[in-house]
Design an enzyme around this catalytic site. Structure first.
Site, mmCIF file in Angstrom:
data_model
loop_
_atom_site.group_PDB
_atom_site.id
_atom_site.type_symbol
_atom_site.label_atom_id
_atom_site.label_comp_id
_atom_site.label_asym_id
_atom_site.label_seq_id
_atom_site.Cartn_x
_atom_site.Cartn_y
_atom_site.Cartn_z
ATOM 1 N N SER A 196 0.787 -1.232 0.000
ATOM 2 C CA SER A 196 0.000 0.000 0.000
ATOM 3 C C SER A 196 0.819 1.282 0.000
ATOM 4 O O SER A 196 1.802 1.408 0.727
ATOM 5 C CB SER A 196 -0.970 0.046 1.182
ATOM 6 O OG SER A 196 -1.744 1.226 1.152
ATOM 7 N N TYR A 242 -2.723 1.337 10.176
ATOM 8 C CA TYR A 242 -2.728 0.713 8.855
ATOM 9 C C TYR A 242 -1.367 0.888 8.181
ATOM 10 O O TYR A 242 -0.780 -0.076 7.678
ATOM 11 C CB TYR A 242 -3.837 1.329 7.995
ATOM 12 C CG TYR A 242 -3.899 0.770 6.598
ATOM 13 C CD1 TYR A 242 -4.477 -0.478 6.363
ATOM 14 C CD2 TYR A 242 -3.390 1.479 5.526
ATOM 15 C CE1 TYR A 242 -4.540 -0.992 5.083
ATOM 16 C CE2 TYR A 242 -3.447 0.965 4.242
ATOM 17 C CZ TYR A 242 -4.020 -0.269 4.026
ATOM 18 O OH TYR A 242 -4.077 -0.780 2.750
#
Length: 143
Positions: free
Chosen positions: A36, A49
């Site tokens: 990501s 995250y």
């Protein structure tokens, strides 16, 4: 937060542990993970995250460096926003809606990521010593 760590970090580590013995037995293998762009551009409300994704990126790089015998090949993909149902697990409704709006505007289809991974595969599946493959796929500027 616990569920995010369980999925994004522990799940990856369990998968790697299961795959490594198979890779050693067959003499080669390729780990592909999604890390990501959120791990590269840290934003408010995304710290945990981002931390899980950066941890996986670091783990893969360490495994690549340790694989001096050429058994292991690694690819870390940072696709930016991808349409997934994972935003439904965000507890804060305001954050969830903000992410949903951004996703609706910038997200790419999961199939686009799958095609990029398939394209990245070399004709020979056995890597050379200390081979490194890294892809950065961005759905939009600043994603």
């Amino acid at each position: 937060m616990k569920a995010m760590i369980d999925v994004n970090l522990r799940g990856v580590m369990h998968g790697i542990a299961a795959a490594l013995s198979v890779f050693r037995e067959q003499g080669h293998g390729h780990l592909v993970t999604t890390v990501s762009t959120a791990g590269l551009k840290i934003t408010p409300t995304m710290a945990v995250y981002a931390a899980t994704k950066n941890t996986v990126r670091t783990l893969l790089e360490g495994l690549r460096q340790e694989s001096t015998d050429g058994v292991l090949r690694t690819t870390a993909i940072s696709p930016g926003y991808v349409h997934t149902e994972l935003i439904d697990s965000i507890d804060n409704p305001e954050v969830r809606e903000e992410i949903r709006r951004t996703m609706d505007q910038y997200a790419i289809a999961p199939e686009a990521v799958a095609r990029a991974v398939a394209f990245e595969q070399p004709p020979s599946s056995k890597p050379g010593p200390r081979h490194r493959a890294t892809m950065q796929i961005s759905a939009a500027a600043g994603a």
